[in-house]
Design an enzyme around this catalytic site. Structure first.
Site, PDB file in Angstrom:
ATOM      1  N   LYS A  76       0.839  -1.213   0.000  1.00  0.00           N
ATOM      2  CA  LYS A  76       0.000   0.000   0.000  1.00  0.00           C
ATOM      3  C   LYS A  76       0.871   1.259   0.000  1.00  0.00           C
ATOM      4  CE  LYS A  76      -3.517   2.749   0.617  1.00  0.00           C
ATOM      5  NZ  LYS A  76      -4.201   3.210  -0.586  1.00  0.00           N
ATOM      6  N   LYS A 135       0.499  11.378   5.878  1.00  0.00           N
ATOM      7  CA  LYS A 135       0.808  10.269   6.797  1.00  0.00           C
ATOM      8  C   LYS A 135       1.438   9.099   6.044  1.00  0.00           C
ATOM      9  CE  LYS A 135      -2.668   7.677   7.149  1.00  0.00           C
ATOM     10  NZ  LYS A 135      -3.234   6.454   6.627  1.00  0.00           N
TER      11      LYS A 135
HETATM   12  P1  NAP Z   1     -11.565   9.189   8.051  1.00  0.00           P
HETATM   13  O1  NAP Z   1     -12.756   9.589   7.272  1.00  0.00           O
HETATM   14  O2  NAP Z   1     -10.673  10.244   8.615  1.00  0.00           O
HETATM   15  O3  NAP Z   1     -12.102   8.229   9.230  1.00  0.00           O
HETATM   16  C1  NAP Z   1     -11.244   7.823  10.237  1.00  0.00           C
HETATM   17  C2  NAP Z   1     -11.904   6.808  11.153  1.00  0.00           C
HETATM   18  O4  NAP Z   1     -10.958   6.478  12.198  1.00  0.00           O
HETATM   19  C3  NAP Z   1     -13.161   7.328  11.872  1.00  0.00           C
HETATM   20  O5  NAP Z   1     -14.033   6.256  12.086  1.00  0.00           O
HETATM   21  C4  NAP Z   1     -12.565   7.833  13.183  1.00  0.00           C
HETATM   22  O6  NAP Z   1     -13.494   7.892  14.233  1.00  0.00           O
HETATM   23  C5  NAP Z   1     -11.541   6.764  13.469  1.00  0.00           C
HETATM   24  N1  NAP Z   1     -10.508   7.222  14.399  1.00  0.00           N
HETATM   25  C6  NAP Z   1      -9.581   8.201  14.174  1.00  0.00           C
HETATM   26  N2  NAP Z   1      -8.794   8.353  15.252  1.00  0.00           N
HETATM   27  C7  NAP Z   1      -9.225   7.453  16.185  1.00  0.00           C
HETATM   28  C8  NAP Z   1      -8.810   7.104  17.495  1.00  0.00           C
HETATM   29  N3  NAP Z   1      -7.773   7.731  18.093  1.00  0.00           N
HETATM   30  N4  NAP Z   1      -9.473   6.146  18.140  1.00  0.00           N
HETATM   31  C9  NAP Z   1     -10.514   5.510  17.558  1.00  0.00           C
HETATM   32  N5  NAP Z   1     -10.965   5.775  16.307  1.00  0.00           N
HETATM   33  C10 NAP Z   1     -10.320   6.741  15.628  1.00  0.00           C
HETATM   34  O7  NAP Z   1     -10.599   8.250   7.227  1.00  0.00           O
HETATM   35  P2  NAP Z   1     -10.903   7.399   5.906  1.00  0.00           P
HETATM   36  O8  NAP Z   1     -10.771   8.289   4.729  1.00  0.00           O
HETATM   37  O9  NAP Z   1     -12.127   6.582   6.102  1.00  0.00           O
HETATM   38  O10 NAP Z   1      -9.594   6.461   5.892  1.00  0.00           O
HETATM   39  C11 NAP Z   1      -9.446   5.376   6.775  1.00  0.00           C
HETATM   40  C12 NAP Z   1      -8.137   4.680   6.451  1.00  0.00           C
HETATM   41  O11 NAP Z   1      -8.167   4.218   5.104  1.00  0.00           O
HETATM   42  C13 NAP Z   1      -6.898   5.577   6.558  1.00  0.00           C
HETATM   43  O12 NAP Z   1      -5.824   4.822   7.027  1.00  0.00           O
HETATM   44  C14 NAP Z   1      -6.672   6.026   5.126  1.00  0.00           C
HETATM   45  O13 NAP Z   1      -5.305   6.353   4.886  1.00  0.00           O
HETATM   46  C15 NAP Z   1      -7.103   4.792   4.360  1.00  0.00           C
HETATM   47  N6  NAP Z   1      -7.618   5.018   3.006  1.00  0.00           N
HETATM   48  C16 NAP Z   1      -8.459   6.047   2.731  1.00  0.00           C
HETATM   49  C17 NAP Z   1      -8.929   6.216   1.436  1.00  0.00           C
HETATM   50  C18 NAP Z   1      -9.846   7.351   1.053  1.00  0.00           C
HETATM   51  O14 NAP Z   1     -10.004   7.592  -0.152  1.00  0.00           O
HETATM   52  N7  NAP Z   1     -10.474   8.051   1.981  1.00  0.00           N
HETATM   53  C19 NAP Z   1      -8.557   5.328   0.435  1.00  0.00           C
HETATM   54  C20 NAP Z   1      -7.717   4.257   0.745  1.00  0.00           C
HETATM   55  C21 NAP Z   1      -7.252   4.111   2.046  1.00  0.00           C
HETATM   56  P3  NAP Z   1     -14.429   9.218  14.445  1.00  0.00           P
HETATM   57  O15 NAP Z   1     -15.590   9.039  13.522  1.00  0.00           O
HETATM   58  O16 NAP Z   1     -14.784   9.181  15.873  1.00  0.00           O
HETATM   59  O17 NAP Z   1     -13.569  10.400  14.076  1.00  0.00           O
END
Ligand code: NAP
Length: 288
Positions: A173, A241
């Site tokens: 990744k 990150k």
């Molecule tokens: P996001 O929208 O920022 O959501 C983050 C999630 O993590 C939320 O459920 C958040 O909870 C939770 N979280 C954050 N800090 C936390 C903590 N300290 N303790 C417990 N829960 C916590 O992120 P996302 O875009 O869905 O991405 C999630 C992962 O997939 C990341 O690693 C990202 O790099 C990867 N990713 C993202 C994409 C994309 O296009 N978005 C694509 C591929 C991979 P709350 O709701 O309470 O904030």
């Protein structure tokens, strides 16, 4: 209704549509999210609520985790009511978050000591691919465990591929997101350069998207640039990150260094916006 009980941790931008995909496929899904209101939204659609990761692990068979970063993962696994606190065995925990390979290697051992299996299975693709079940999934860990959950992954992605032992999925990744950072910055700078020469963005994007250079990324992000829509599908803070994680793994390529530097600097002002907000950063910082 599929008989395997699914647990889902993390209902952010990606986790929510992915969990919904599994519900659509007929799985009974129980969910935990740090912020309660997101769970409520899924409960209205038929999911069960878990009050902690520990409770979730006790009551389900295969648990998917999709949270931000290593800090979040430490909380979900090692917190007071974390996954590692549950006195249950025989479960499969699939960490789909983009995190460091080292944390996956460590968690795999801790889960094994607990009597459970751990796979790292990060994804490529964003919200649209998550909504359509068209993600690309790269898996690290025991291949026989991967084979067991492959039918579930087929509802989330168009491809899942076993890469190697724990951490290998995360490393693959990071390699992919190194390219992603370069694509985003490259597209942003091309658009800014063209604009500075009086070429309209729509004309440049028509040329790019009809040439060998066009791809799903240039189409989606080109549309976003033209609509001036920088709302995060993939937050810029997440690529910042990921480039830190790649650097920590020894990535030292020339382009990767530039991309690392760009996104670390862009993060302070544009971290909450989409990756393609790098265009706004470049416009400001480099005056293209
Ligand atoms: P996001 O929208 O920022 O959501 C983050 C999630 O993590 C939320 O459920 C958040 O909870 C939770 N979280 C954050 N800090 C936390 C903590 N300290 N303790 C417990 N829960 C916590 O992120 P996302 O875009 O869905 O991405 C999630 C992962 O997939 C990341 O690693 C990202 O790099 C990867 N990713 C993202 C994409 C994309 O296009 N978005 C694509 C591929 C991979 P709350 O709701 O309470 O904030």
């Amino acid at each position: 209704m599929n008989e395997v009980k699914i647990g889902w941790v993390g209902l952010g931008t990606m986790g929510m549509p992915m969990a919904k995909q599994l519900m659509k496929a007929g799985y009974l899904v129980s969910a935990y999210n740090r912020s309660q209101e997101k769970v409520n939204a899924l409960v209205l659609q038929g999911a069960h609520e878990a009050l902690s990761p520990e409770e979730l692990l006790r009551n389900t068979d295969v648990i998917f985790v999709m949270v931000s970063d290593d800090v979040a993962i430490q909380e979900i696994f090692g917190g007071n009511e974390g996954l590692l606190k549950a006195h249950v065995s025989g479960k499969i925990i699939v960490n789909m978050s983009t995190v460091s390979p080292k944390i996956s290697e460590k968690l795999a051992i801790l889960c094994q000591n607990q009597g459970n299996s751990y796979l790292d299975a990060p994804v490529s693709g964003s919200v649209k691919q998550a909504l359509d079940g068209q993600l690309v999934i790269m898996v690290g860990g025991d291949e026989t465990v991967y084979e067991k959950i492959k039918p579930i992954l087929e509802h989330l992605g168009k491809l899942s591929l076993w890469i190697g032992s724990n951490g290998a999925g995360n490393r693959a990744k990071l390699a992919m997101n190194t390219l992603l950072g370069l694509y985003a910055q490259g597209l942003a700078e091309s658009v800014l350069f063209a604009n500075s020469k009086g070429i309209r963005t729509e004309d440049l994007m028509a040329l790019i998207n009809n040439s060998a250079l066009g791809n799903v990324f240039t189409r989606i992000k080109g549309d976003a640039i033209m609509a001036e829509d920088y709302q995060a599908a993939f937050a810029l803070k997440h690529i910042a990150k990921d480039l830190r994680l790649a650097k920590a793994e020894g990535m030292s390529g020339r382009l990767a260094k530039v991309s690392y530097d760009t996104f670390q600097k862009a993060e302070a002002e544009f971290g909450q916006e989409d990756i393609i907000a790098v265009l706004k950063y470049s416009q400001k910082a480099d005056k293209i």
